[in-house]
Design an enzyme around this catalytic site. Structure first.
Site, short mmCIF file in Angstrom:
data_model
loop_
_atom_site.label_atom_id
_atom_site.label_comp_id
_atom_site.label_asym_id
_atom_site.label_seq_id
_atom_site.Cartn_x
_atom_site.Cartn_y
_atom_site.Cartn_z
N LYS A 95 8.89 2.79 5.37
CA LYS A 95 8.56 4.13 5.89
C LYS A 95 7.65 4.04 7.13
O LYS A 95 7.91 4.68 8.14
CB LYS A 95 7.84 4.97 4.81
CG LYS A 95 8.63 5.13 3.52
CD LYS A 95 7.88 5.95 2.49
CE LYS A 95 6.62 5.30 1.95
NZ LYS A 95 6.85 4.08 1.15
N ARG A 128 -3.21 -6.25 2.82
CA ARG A 128 -3.87 -5.06 2.29
C ARG A 128 -4.49 -5.32 0.92
O ARG A 128 -4.03 -6.16 0.18
CB ARG A 128 -2.84 -3.91 2.18
CG ARG A 128 -2.75 -3.09 3.43
CD ARG A 128 -1.61 -2.12 3.47
NE ARG A 128 -1.25 -1.45 2.23
CZ ARG A 128 -0.28 -0.54 2.15
NH1 ARG A 128 0.39 -0.20 3.24
NH2 ARG A 128 0.02 0.03 1.01
N ARG A 181 4.09 -8.72 3.83
CA ARG A 181 3.56 -7.78 4.84
C ARG A 181 2.13 -8.17 5.25
O ARG A 181 1.34 -8.64 4.44
CB ARG A 181 3.52 -6.36 4.29
CG ARG A 181 2.79 -5.44 5.27
CD ARG A 181 2.81 -4.00 4.94
NE ARG A 181 2.50 -3.74 3.56
CZ ARG A 181 2.84 -2.63 2.95
NH1 ARG A 181 3.51 -1.70 3.59
NH2 ARG A 181 2.53 -2.45 1.70
N ARG A 183 4.15 13.02 -2.58
CA ARG A 183 4.43 11.93 -3.52
C ARG A 183 4.55 12.41 -4.95
O ARG A 183 4.79 11.61 -5.85
CB ARG A 183 3.27 10.97 -3.45
CG ARG A 183 3.61 9.66 -2.77
CD ARG A 183 2.34 8.86 -2.78
NE ARG A 183 2.55 7.46 -2.70
CZ ARG A 183 2.43 6.78 -1.57
NH1 ARG A 183 2.21 7.38 -0.44
NH2 ARG A 183 2.55 5.48 -1.60
N ARG A 226 2.20 0.05 -8.38
CA ARG A 226 2.67 1.02 -7.37
C ARG A 226 4.16 1.31 -7.54
O ARG A 226 4.60 2.43 -7.35
CB ARG A 226 2.40 0.49 -5.96
CG ARG A 226 0.98 0.80 -5.50
CD ARG A 226 0.55 -0.06 -4.35
NE ARG A 226 1.39 0.10 -3.18
CZ ARG A 226 1.59 -0.86 -2.28
NH1 ARG A 226 1.02 -2.04 -2.43
NH2 ARG A 226 2.36 -0.63 -1.25
P1 AP5 Z 1 6.36 -0.81 5.65
O1 AP5 Z 1 6.92 -0.10 6.84
O2 AP5 Z 1 4.88 -1.12 5.65
O3 AP5 Z 1 6.79 -0.08 4.29
P2 AP5 Z 1 6.27 1.27 3.63
O4 AP5 Z 1 7.44 1.93 3.01
O5 AP5 Z 1 5.47 2.08 4.64
O6 AP5 Z 1 5.34 0.65 2.49
P3 AP5 Z 1 3.90 1.03 1.98
O7 AP5 Z 1 3.51 -0.02 1.00
O8 AP5 Z 1 2.94 1.28 3.11
O9 AP5 Z 1 4.13 2.33 1.26
P4 AP5 Z 1 3.33 2.84 0.10
O10 AP5 Z 1 4.05 4.11 -0.08
O11 AP5 Z 1 3.20 2.04 -1.10
O12 AP5 Z 1 1.83 2.82 0.66
P5 AP5 Z 1 0.92 3.93 1.34
O13 AP5 Z 1 0.19 3.29 2.43
O14 AP5 Z 1 1.71 5.16 1.62
O15 AP5 Z 1 7.21 -2.17 5.49
C1 AP5 Z 1 6.89 -3.09 4.48
C2 AP5 Z 1 7.08 -4.52 5.03
O16 AP5 Z 1 8.46 -4.73 5.30
C3 AP5 Z 1 6.35 -4.81 6.35
O17 AP5 Z 1 5.91 -6.13 6.34
C4 AP5 Z 1 7.42 -4.61 7.42
O18 AP5 Z 1 7.19 -5.40 8.59
C5 AP5 Z 1 8.67 -5.09 6.67
N1 AP5 Z 1 9.88 -4.37 7.09
C6 AP5 Z 1 10.02 -3.02 7.21
N2 AP5 Z 1 11.27 -2.74 7.62
C7 AP5 Z 1 11.92 -3.93 7.76
C8 AP5 Z 1 13.24 -4.31 8.13
N3 AP5 Z 1 14.15 -3.39 8.50
N4 AP5 Z 1 13.59 -5.61 8.12
C9 AP5 Z 1 12.69 -6.57 7.77
N5 AP5 Z 1 11.41 -6.28 7.41
C10 AP5 Z 1 11.03 -4.98 7.40
O19 AP5 Z 1 -0.06 4.28 0.14
C11 AP5 Z 1 -1.03 3.39 -0.34
C12 AP5 Z 1 -1.83 4.05 -1.48
O20 AP5 Z 1 -2.51 5.23 -0.98
C13 AP5 Z 1 -1.02 4.56 -2.66
O21 AP5 Z 1 -0.76 3.56 -3.60
C14 AP5 Z 1 -1.94 5.68 -3.21
O22 AP5 Z 1 -3.00 5.15 -3.97
C15 AP5 Z 1 -2.51 6.28 -1.95
N6 AP5 Z 1 -1.71 7.43 -1.43
C16 AP5 Z 1 -1.07 7.47 -0.22
N7 AP5 Z 1 -0.46 8.65 -0.07
C17 AP5 Z 1 -0.68 9.36 -1.20
C18 AP5 Z 1 -0.27 10.65 -1.65
N8 AP5 Z 1 0.50 11.45 -0.89
N9 AP5 Z 1 -0.67 11.05 -2.88
C19 AP5 Z 1 -1.45 10.28 -3.64
N10 AP5 Z 1 -1.87 9.05 -3.29
C20 AP5 Z 1 -1.50 8.59 -2.08
#
Ligand code: AP5
Length: 218
Positions: A13, A162, A127, A88, A173
């Site tokens: 994402k 991270r 990552r 979410r 997660r």
């Molecule tokens: P990346 O783009 O980082 O993936 P992502 O889907 O953004 O993954 P996240 O782990 O950031 O999502 P998440 O939803 O768990 O975490 P968030 O920060 O929102 O890509 C992943 C890896 O793959 C990277 O290394 C990238 O380079 C590689 N990659 C990507 N595309 C590729 C491709 N096409 N080919 C090869 N490699 C590729 O949330 C973290 C925490 O915050 C949550 O656990 C929760 O505690 C809290 N939180 C956040 N939002 C909320 C909410 N709305 N409500 C409640 N709690 C929340």
């Protein structure tokens, strides 16, 4: 564009949101990035969120909605926005609907990034993220490495793993995603705003999103 990106942790994402921002200037709003910056700054919000994040649990809905209402009222959102990691939960989706009505804004599309489990797991363990809270560029030691000395190619800060990248937190997660967030796929499908994209190429995903928006506007 005004879109929501849904998808499991590691589905890509953040990577897709950054590409979409480069393409048309729509603002990436990542609740994860906002929360990580707050934790780093040691703010009240950061103190509230830190424990939940380290355990791989969701931060309470009321905390998230307060952040989002403030953020969506900022003038830069008029250019369009990409919601990355929000909503979410069903209550967050319901609250977002009311908030957008209040702000007189309409979503163009909800995108479900459907990536196989084994790909997601591999991406999460490989990552790396820029430690500069104002940058947070995403890297991957296999597919998109940082500079050879481990620094960010954009700002030169150290690139790190991270806090929620432990095996235990990743497992939690993914469970949390399946229980709390995956039901949003059906929710938005029923509303008729959902497009599921199955691709492991971020560039292709960006092209398909732009095409889907065009088709809906036609
Ligand atoms: P990346 O783009 O980082 O993936 P992502 O889907 O953004 O993954 P996240 O782990 O950031 O999502 P998440 O939803 O768990 O975490 P968030 O920060 O929102 O890509 C992943 C890896 O793959 C990277 O290394 C990238 O380079 C590689 N990659 C990507 N595309 C590729 C491709 N096409 N080919 C090869 N490699 C590729 O949330 C973290 C925490 O915050 C949550 O656990 C929760 O505690 C809290 N939180 C956040 N939002 C909320 C909410 N709305 N409500 C409640 N709690 C929340």
């Amino acid at each position: 564009m005004r879109i929501i990106l849904l998808g499991a942790p590691g589905a890509g994402k953040g990577t897709v949101a950054k590409l979409l921002n480069e393409r048309d200037g729509s603002i990436q709003i990542s609740t994860g990035d906002i929360l990580r910056s707050a934790v780093k700054a040691g703010s009240e919000l950061g103190k509230k969120a830190q424990g939940y994040m380290e355990r791989g649990e969701l931060v309470p809905d009321d905390v998230i909605m307060e952040i989002m209402e403030t953020r969506l009222r900022e003038p830069d959102c008029q250019k369009g926005f990409i919601l990355d990691g929000f909503p979410r939960t069903i209550p967050q989706a319901e609250a977002l609907k009311k908030l957008l009505q209040k702000l007189n804004m309409k979503l163009d599309l909800v995108v479900n990034l459907d990536v196989p489990n084994e790909v997601v797991l591999d991406r999460l363990t490989t990552r790396r993220t820029c430690s500069n809270p104002d940058c947070q560029e995403i890297y991957n030691i296999k597919s998109k490495p940082p500079e050879p000395d481990g620094r960010c190619k954009k700002c030169g800060w150290k690139v790190v793993q991270r806090e929620d990248e432990t095996e235990e937190a990743i497992t939690k997660r993914l469970i949390t995603y399946n229980e709390k967030t995956a039901p949003l796929i059906q929710y938005y499908e029923k509303e008729g705003s959902l497009e599921t994209i199955r691709s492991t190429s971020s560039e292709e995903i960006v092209r398909l999103i732009a095409k889907a928006i065009e088709n809906r506007k036609a």
